[in-house]
Design an enzyme around this catalytic site. Structure first.
Site, mmCIF file in Angstrom:
data_model
loop_
_atom_site.group_PDB
_atom_site.id
_atom_site.type_symbol
_atom_site.label_atom_id
_atom_site.label_comp_id
_atom_site.label_asym_id
_atom_site.label_seq_id
_atom_site.Cartn_x
_atom_site.Cartn_y
_atom_site.Cartn_z
ATOM 1 N N GLU A 1 0.846 -1.201 0.000
ATOM 2 C CA GLU A 1 0.000 0.000 0.000
ATOM 3 C C GLU A 1 0.879 1.248 0.000
ATOM 4 O OE1 GLU A 1 -2.448 1.570 -0.759
ATOM 5 O OE2 GLU A 1 -4.076 1.416 0.673
ATOM 6 N N ASP A 2 0.405 2.299 -0.643
ATOM 7 C CA ASP A 2 1.192 3.531 -0.712
ATOM 8 C C ASP A 2 1.200 4.265 0.629
ATOM 9 O OD1 ASP A 2 -1.526 4.164 -0.890
ATOM 10 O OD2 ASP A 2 -1.325 5.460 -2.641
ATOM 11 N N LYS B 1 0.612 7.744 7.897
ATOM 12 C CA LYS B 1 0.337 9.131 8.252
ATOM 13 C C LYS B 1 0.062 9.220 9.756
ATOM 14 C CE LYS B 1 -1.950 11.747 5.163
ATOM 15 N NZ LYS B 1 -3.025 12.526 4.496
ATOM 16 N N ARG C 1 1.363 12.032 -9.494
ATOM 17 C CA ARG C 1 1.832 10.658 -9.261
ATOM 18 C C ARG C 1 3.244 10.455 -9.794
ATOM 19 N NH1 ARG C 1 -2.478 7.423 -7.557
ATOM 20 N NH2 ARG C 1 -4.519 7.846 -8.487
ATOM 21 N N ASP D 1 -1.356 10.737 -5.432
ATOM 22 C CA ASP D 1 -1.961 11.788 -6.263
ATOM 23 C C ASP D 1 -2.793 12.754 -5.450
ATOM 24 O OD1 ASP D 1 -4.074 9.807 -5.717
ATOM 25 O OD2 ASP D 1 -5.271 11.051 -7.053
ATOM 26 N N ASP E 1 -3.655 5.767 6.274
ATOM 27 C CA ASP E 1 -4.158 6.951 6.983
ATOM 28 C C ASP E 1 -5.053 6.450 8.112
ATOM 29 O OD1 ASP E 1 -5.237 9.396 7.710
ATOM 30 O OD2 ASP E 1 -5.600 10.084 5.679
HETATM 31 P P1 XMP Z 1 -7.324 5.237 4.792
HETATM 32 O O1 XMP Z 1 -7.813 6.433 5.573
HETATM 33 O O2 XMP Z 1 -8.414 4.301 4.418
HETATM 34 O O3 XMP Z 1 -6.779 5.894 3.442
HETATM 35 O O4 XMP Z 1 -6.161 4.543 5.487
HETATM 36 C C1 XMP Z 1 -5.819 5.246 2.695
HETATM 37 C C2 XMP Z 1 -5.955 5.612 1.236
HETATM 38 O O5 XMP Z 1 -6.273 6.992 1.088
HETATM 39 C C3 XMP Z 1 -5.405 7.623 0.194
HETATM 40 N N1 XMP Z 1 -4.665 8.664 0.924
HETATM 41 C C4 XMP Z 1 -3.874 9.565 0.351
HETATM 42 N N2 XMP Z 1 -3.539 9.735 -0.938
HETATM 43 N N3 XMP Z 1 -2.178 11.561 -0.305
HETATM 44 C C5 XMP Z 1 -2.681 10.736 -1.245
HETATM 45 O O6 XMP Z 1 -2.331 10.885 -2.416
HETATM 46 C C6 XMP Z 1 -2.479 11.454 1.006
HETATM 47 O O7 XMP Z 1 -1.998 12.237 1.826
HETATM 48 C C7 XMP Z 1 -3.386 10.409 1.345
HETATM 49 N N4 XMP Z 1 -3.886 9.995 2.524
HETATM 50 C C8 XMP Z 1 -4.678 8.935 2.226
HETATM 51 C C9 XMP Z 1 -4.517 6.557 -0.359
HETATM 52 O O8 XMP Z 1 -4.987 6.199 -1.643
HETATM 53 C C10 XMP Z 1 -4.646 5.384 0.545
HETATM 54 O O9 XMP Z 1 -4.685 4.171 -0.142
HETATM 55 MG MG MG Z 2 -5.288 8.414 -4.124
#
Ligand code: XMP
Ligand code: MG
Length: 182
Positions: free
Chosen positions: A101-102, A133, A168, A162, A105
């Site tokens: 996973e990237d 995060k 990206r 993104d 959050d």
């Molecule tokens: P949750 O809250 O479900 O969110 O853990 C994870 C997904 O939300 C996107 N995400 C971000 N994408 N910059 C981004 O480009 C950010 O700061 C960010 N924070 C959350 C991301 O796709 C991740 O899979």
């Molecule tokens: Mg995204």
């Protein structure tokens, strides 16, 4: 030093730092899965850049597959709603699964995915998150086995991440200027 995009406030991780982090994660994963043949599953689209680097830093046999989920839309806040846009093409029963996973959050996206995959009877499910995060007062719903780096509670772009499908292709991890998404 990379040229700073005008919409980016700060570079958090440059290309050299990213390379070191990925090498370290790849070594950990290679050691833990030395006698296994895990299926490494990247979550589209944000994780593709990390996936491409990480898989080449792993020196044990692996398979790869991709899933696409939608949770954020084009906005900056999690809706909490996860939709499977593209499912795996691989049968995972009895297989060790490593989700790539990237950014983690709230963890809502991943915890949904993990439950879904566990329902298919894999041998194990672990997570490699390039970024986590740090949100004050917030504990993510998922504890990833492998973490690249922690980032502050701001909007992060680049290296696959993104905002509204932009940025990206930046080769670094940066903080988006708030005026761009507010
Ligand atoms: P949750 O809250 O479900 O969110 O853990 C994870 C997904 O939300 C996107 N995400 C971000 N994408 N910059 C981004 O480009 C950010 O700061 C960010 N924070 C959350 C991301 O796709 C991740 O899979
Ligand atoms: Mg995204």
């Amino acid at each position: 030093m990379e040229a700073l995009h005008p919409d980016v406030k700060d570079i958090l991780l440059g290309e050299d730092e990213i390379r070191d982090i990925v090498a370290r994660m790849g070594a950990e994963i290679s050691q833990d899965y030395a006698d296994k043949n895990p299926l490494v599953v990247a979550v589209l689209r944000g994780a593709v850049v990390f996936m491409a680097d990480l898989m080449r830093a792993i020196d044990c046999p692996i398979g790869i597959d991709f899933m696409a989920v939608s949770s954020y839309g084009d906005g900056a806040k999690s809706s909490g709603v996860v939709r499977i846009v593209k499912d795996l093409d691989t049968k995972i029963e009895g297989r060790d699964i490593l989700i790539v996973e990237d950014i983690l959050d709230s963890g809502l996206t991943l915890s949904y995915l993990i439950d879904l995959l566990k329902g298919r009877g894999p041998a194990s499910v672990e997570v490699a998150a390039f970024l986590v995060k740090d949100v004050p007062g917030n504990t993510p719903a998922v504890a990833p086995r492998y973490v690249g780096a922690h980032v502050p509670d701001e909007f992060i772009v680049g290296y696959g991440l993104d905002f509204a499908e932009r940025y990206r292709n930046l080769p670094y991890i940066g903080i988006l200027k708030p005026e761009v998404y507010k």
